[in-house]
Motif scaffolding. Structure first.
Motif, PDB file in Angstrom:
ATOM      1  N   LYS A 102      17.701  57.913  15.121  1.00 57.58           N
ATOM      2  CA  LYS A 102      19.116  57.988  14.489  1.00 57.58           C
ATOM      3  C   LYS A 102      19.029  57.599  13.141  1.00 57.58           C
ATOM      4  CE  LYS A 102      22.155  58.100  18.454  1.00 57.58           C
ATOM      5  NZ  LYS A 102      23.371  57.389  19.129  1.00 57.58           N
ATOM      6  N   ILE A 103      18.337  56.510  12.778  1.00 55.63           N
ATOM      7  CA  ILE A 103      17.905  56.027  11.518  1.00 55.63           C
ATOM      8  C   ILE A 103      16.938  57.055  10.719  1.00 55.63           C
ATOM      9  CG2 ILE A 103      16.744  54.295  10.102  1.00 55.63           C
ATOM     10  CD1 ILE A 103      17.672  52.037  11.985  1.00 55.63           C
ATOM     11  N   ARG A 104      16.173  57.565  11.427  1.00 47.71           N
ATOM     12  CA  ARG A 104      15.180  58.491  10.723  1.00 47.71           C
ATOM     13  C   ARG A 104      15.666  59.909  10.589  1.00 47.71           C
ATOM     14  NH1 ARG A 104      10.132  56.879  14.920  1.00 47.71           N
ATOM     15  NH2 ARG A 104       9.211  55.142  13.589  1.00 47.71           N
ATOM     16  N   ASP A 105      16.739  60.302  11.368  1.00 44.08           N
ATOM     17  CA  ASP A 105      17.425  61.357  11.162  1.00 44.08           C
ATOM     18  C   ASP A 105      18.555  61.276  10.308  1.00 44.08           C
ATOM     19  OD1 ASP A 105      15.499  62.633  12.973  1.00 44.08           O
ATOM     20  OD2 ASP A 105      17.028  62.527  14.620  1.00 44.08           O
ATOM     21  N   ARG A 106      18.994  60.138   9.625  1.00 38.09           N
ATOM     22  CA  ARG A 106      20.052  59.581   8.899  1.00 38.09           C
ATOM     23  C   ARG A 106      21.253  60.128   9.563  1.00 38.09           C
ATOM     24  NH1 ARG A 106      17.748  61.975   3.284  1.00 38.09           N
ATOM     25  NH2 ARG A 106      15.842  60.774   3.083  1.00 38.09           N
ATOM     26  N   ASP A 107      21.464  59.752  10.974  1.00 38.02           N
ATOM     27  CA  ASP A 107      22.575  59.803  11.638  1.00 38.02           C
ATOM     28  C   ASP A 107      23.818  59.028  10.764  1.00 38.02           C
ATOM     29  OD1 ASP A 107      24.922  58.846  13.587  1.00 38.02           O
ATOM     30  OD2 ASP A 107      23.665  60.358  14.592  1.00 38.02           O
ATOM     31  N   PRO A 108      25.200  59.584  10.676  1.00 42.80           N
ATOM     32  CA  PRO A 108      26.043  58.991   9.961  1.00 42.80           C
ATOM     33  C   PRO A 108      26.596  57.705  10.775  1.00 42.80           C
ATOM     34  CG  PRO A 108      26.794  60.991  10.961  1.00 42.80           C
ATOM     35  CD  PRO A 108      25.391  61.054  11.138  1.00 42.80           C
ATOM     36  N   ASP A 109      26.284  57.384  11.830  1.00 45.15           N
ATOM     37  CA  ASP A 109      26.576  56.261  12.484  1.00 45.15           C
ATOM     38  C   ASP A 109      25.670  55.018  12.243  1.00 45.15           C
ATOM     39  OD1 ASP A 109      29.016  57.159  13.588  1.00 45.15           O
ATOM     40  OD2 ASP A 109      28.092  57.853  15.355  1.00 45.15           O
ATOM     41  N   PHE A 110      24.318  55.322  11.821  1.00 49.18           N
ATOM     42  CA  PHE A 110      23.262  54.459  11.569  1.00 49.18           C
ATOM     43  C   PHE A 110      22.762  54.635  10.079  1.00 49.18           C
ATOM     44  CE2 PHE A 110      23.540  54.601  16.045  1.00 49.18           C
ATOM     45  CZ  PHE A 110      23.215  53.293  16.477  1.00 49.18           C
ATOM     46  N   LEU A 111      23.432  54.710   9.165  1.00 50.04           N
ATOM     47  CA  LEU A 111      23.366  54.737   7.833  1.00 50.04           C
ATOM     48  C   LEU A 111      22.533  53.495   7.378  1.00 50.04           C
ATOM     49  CD1 LEU A 111      26.356  56.736   6.313  1.00 50.04           C
ATOM     50  CD2 LEU A 111      24.110  57.720   6.867  1.00 50.04           C
ATOM     51  N   VAL A 112      21.578  53.621   6.361  1.00 53.66           N
ATOM     52  CA  VAL A 112      21.024  52.461   5.721  1.00 53.66           C
ATOM     53  C   VAL A 112      21.695  52.274   4.414  1.00 53.66           C
ATOM     54  CG1 VAL A 112      18.806  51.391   5.058  1.00 53.66           C
ATOM     55  CG2 VAL A 112      19.022  52.662   7.196  1.00 53.66           C
ATOM     56  N   THR A 113      22.467  51.429   4.029  1.00 50.65           N
ATOM     57  CA  THR A 113      22.965  51.288   2.654  1.00 50.65           C
ATOM     58  C   THR A 113      22.720  50.010   2.158  1.00 50.65           C
ATOM     59  OG1 THR A 113      25.100  50.198   3.281  1.00 50.65           O
ATOM     60  CG2 THR A 113      25.010  52.883   3.581  1.00 50.65           C
ATOM     61  N   ALA A 114      23.193  49.848   0.917  1.00 49.74           N
ATOM     62  CA  ALA A 114      23.001  48.722  -0.065  1.00 49.74           C
ATOM     63  C   ALA A 114      23.662  47.485   0.495  1.00 49.74           C
ATOM     64  CB  ALA A 114      23.268  48.914  -1.396  1.00 49.74           C
ATOM     65  N   TYR A 115      24.691  48.003   1.370  1.00 51.54           N
ATOM     66  CA  TYR A 115      25.480  46.739   1.985  1.00 51.54           C
ATOM     67  C   TYR A 115      24.867  45.953   3.246  1.00 51.54           C
ATOM     68  CZ  TYR A 115      28.808  49.129  -1.073  1.00 51.54           C
ATOM     69  OH  TYR A 115      29.722  49.477  -2.149  1.00 51.54           O
ATOM     70  N   SER A 116      23.986  46.505   3.534  1.00 54.35           N
ATOM     71  CA  SER A 116      23.136  45.739   4.694  1.00 54.35           C
ATOM     72  C   SER A 116      21.927  44.978   4.248  1.00 54.35           C
ATOM     73  CB  SER A 116      22.795  47.016   5.556  1.00 54.35           C
ATOM     74  OG  SER A 116      23.642  47.936   5.974  1.00 54.35           O
ATOM     75  N   TRP A 117      21.754  43.951   5.141  1.00 52.88           N
ATOM     76  CA  TRP A 117      20.473  42.972   4.866  1.00 52.88           C
ATOM     77  C   TRP A 117      19.349  43.382   5.690  1.00 52.88           C
ATOM     78  CZ3 TRP A 117      21.212  40.035   1.030  1.00 52.88           C
ATOM     79  CH2 TRP A 117      22.542  39.508   0.913  1.00 52.88           C
ATOM     80  N   PRO A 118      18.325  43.984   5.066  1.00 52.87           N
ATOM     81  CA  PRO A 118      17.259  44.218   5.648  1.00 52.87           C
ATOM     82  C   PRO A 118      16.610  43.165   6.447  1.00 52.87           C
ATOM     83  CG  PRO A 118      17.004  44.940   3.559  1.00 52.87           C
ATOM     84  CD  PRO A 118      17.861  44.039   3.388  1.00 52.87           C
ATOM     85  N   THR A 119      15.893  43.405   7.540  1.00 53.99           N
ATOM     86  CA  THR A 119      15.129  42.552   8.404  1.00 53.99           C
ATOM     87  C   THR A 119      14.312  41.608   7.893  1.00 53.99           C
ATOM     88  OG1 THR A 119      15.761  43.846  10.492  1.00 53.99           O
ATOM     89  CG2 THR A 119      14.386  42.254  10.722  1.00 53.99           C
ATOM     90  N   PHE A 120      13.605  42.131   6.969  1.00 50.12           N
ATOM     91  CA  PHE A 120      12.382  41.525   6.001  1.00 50.12           C
ATOM     92  C   PHE A 120      12.830  40.234   5.316  1.00 50.12           C
ATOM     93  CE2 PHE A 120      13.392  44.173   2.474  1.00 50.12           C
ATOM     94  CZ  PHE A 120      13.438  43.261   1.611  1.00 50.12           C
ATOM     95  N   LEU A 121      14.087  40.252   5.204  1.00 49.13           N
ATOM     96  CA  LEU A 121      14.892  38.871   4.602  1.00 49.13           C
ATOM     97  C   LEU A 121      14.978  37.826   5.465  1.00 49.13           C
ATOM     98  CD1 LEU A 121      17.513  40.895   2.417  1.00 49.13           C
ATOM     99  CD2 LEU A 121      15.284  40.111   1.560  1.00 49.13           C
ATOM    100  N   TYR A 122      14.837  38.135   6.731  1.00 46.38           N
ATOM    101  CA  TYR A 122      15.379  37.173   7.729  1.00 46.38           C
ATOM    102  C   TYR A 122      14.133  36.054   7.948  1.00 46.38           C
ATOM    103  CZ  TYR A 122      20.092  38.302   7.901  1.00 46.38           C
ATOM    104  OH  TYR A 122      21.461  38.518   7.770  1.00 46.38           O
ATOM    105  N   LYS A 123      14.103  34.796   8.299  1.00 47.48           N
ATOM    106  CA  LYS A 123      13.178  34.038   8.974  1.00 47.48           C
ATOM    107  C   LYS A 123      12.689  34.608  10.389  1.00 47.48           C
ATOM    108  CE  LYS A 123      12.288  29.338  10.616  1.00 47.48           C
ATOM    109  NZ  LYS A 123      12.692  27.960  10.486  1.00 47.48           N
ATOM    110  N   ASP A 124      11.471  34.549  10.329  1.00 44.36           N
ATOM    111  CA  ASP A 124      10.699  35.166  11.788  1.00 44.36           C
ATOM    112  C   ASP A 124      11.243  36.610  11.601  1.00 44.36           C
ATOM    113  OD1 ASP A 124       9.490  32.803  12.141  1.00 44.36           O
ATOM    114  OD2 ASP A 124      11.287  32.052  13.375  1.00 44.36           O
ATOM    115  N   PHE A 125      11.813  37.376  10.808  1.00 48.10           N
ATOM    116  CA  PHE A 125      12.474  38.659  10.917  1.00 48.10           C
ATOM    117  C   PHE A 125      13.171  38.910  12.137  1.00 48.10           C
ATOM    118  CE2 PHE A 125       7.831  39.374   9.508  1.00 48.10           C
ATOM    119  CZ  PHE A 125       8.113  39.103   8.124  1.00 48.10           C
ATOM    120  N   GLU A 126      14.170  37.741  12.368  1.00 51.90           N
ATOM    121  CA  GLU A 126      15.179  37.825  13.287  1.00 51.90           C
ATOM    122  C   GLU A 126      16.525  37.598  13.001  1.00 51.90           C
ATOM    123  OE1 GLU A 126      14.700  38.447  16.478  1.00 51.90           O
ATOM    124  OE2 GLU A 126      12.321  38.460  16.618  1.00 51.90           O
ATOM    125  N   TYR A 127      17.238  38.361  13.540  1.00 56.03           N
ATOM    126  CA  TYR A 127      18.725  38.335  13.107  1.00 56.03           C
ATOM    127  C   TYR A 127      19.830  37.732  14.260  1.00 56.03           C
ATOM    128  CZ  TYR A 127      23.443  40.247  11.626  1.00 56.03           C
ATOM    129  OH  TYR A 127      24.654  40.551  11.223  1.00 56.03           O
TER     130      TYR A 127
END
Length: 207
Positions: A102-127
């Motif tokens: 769904k992310i790869r298909d840009r599904d509207p329910d799984f949009l990637v926007t500037a308001y989200s924190w990417p996983t690479f920002l987190y310690k051990d890449f865990e949220y």
């Protein structure tokens, strides 16, 4: 914006006099030079950081399948399982095939926007869904990238794990005093890790 202007005055104290006394046409030339210099510096940072990040990812997630190439963007981003996981908004579960699709298909329910924190920002890449700030900006990838950009590429090799990076500037400044060549943070007069420098690093990693 005003805060950024004050930072500019610290680095270029002579510019305030020019802004007051120089005619507008000459100021336009000055603006173009500043913009050209800023764009060039960002482009250099992006070009230099890309192969370093691929090296770090290859070491951390060995073996990378398929391998990532420093000279090509093909097969990166959400098309690759590892880079996709790191770029995935932390609130989504990249491990689920349905979410990846769904992310790869840009599904509207799984949009990637500037308001989200990417996983690479987190310690051990865990949220942690119960505490979105837990481990935020403490990943080894962020600390390495920051040191690569602001202290030196060699200093990035000293990073062994995740952390808050609070002593990055201070320790690097001590080493800089022992050498004739100053690093970027010293040239800019940076004494501490700043919000702007963290944001800049995150954008460079994302690029």
């Amino acid at each position: 914006m005003y805060g950024s202007f004050l930072e500019l005055l610290k680095s270029l104290p002579w510019i305030k006099k020019k802004l007051v006394h120089e005619p507008m046409d000459e100021l336009q030339g000055l603006y173009k030079q500043l913009r050209k210099g800023a764009d060039g510096a960002r482009a250099d940072d992006t070009a230099n950081l890309k192969p370093a990040i691929i090296t770090w990812l290859t070491t951390s997630f060995h073996p990378l399948t398929p391998p990532l190439r420093p000279t090509s963007k093909d097969g990166r981003g959400f098309a690759h399982d590892v880079t996709g996981k790191l770029l995935c908004p932390a609130e989504y579960q990249w491990t689920l095939d349905s979410v990846k699709t769904k992310i790869r298909d840009r599904d509207p329910d799984f949009l990637v926007t500037a308001y989200s924190w990417p996983t690479f920002l987190y310690k051990d890449f865990e949220y942690d869904h119960t505490d979105i700030e837990l481990g935020l900006l403490r990943s080894s990838l962020m600390v390495k990238a920051f040191k690569y950009l602001f202290t030196s590429p060699s200093s990035a090799r000293d990073v062994e794990g995740d952390g808050d990076g609070a002593d990055i500037i201070a320790s690097s400044n001590r080493r800089s005093h022992q050498t004739t060549k100053k690093h970027v943070a010293a040239l800019m007069g940076m004494r501490n890790v700043t919000p702007r420098s963290i944001a800049y690093t995150a954008v460079q990693v994302r690029a």
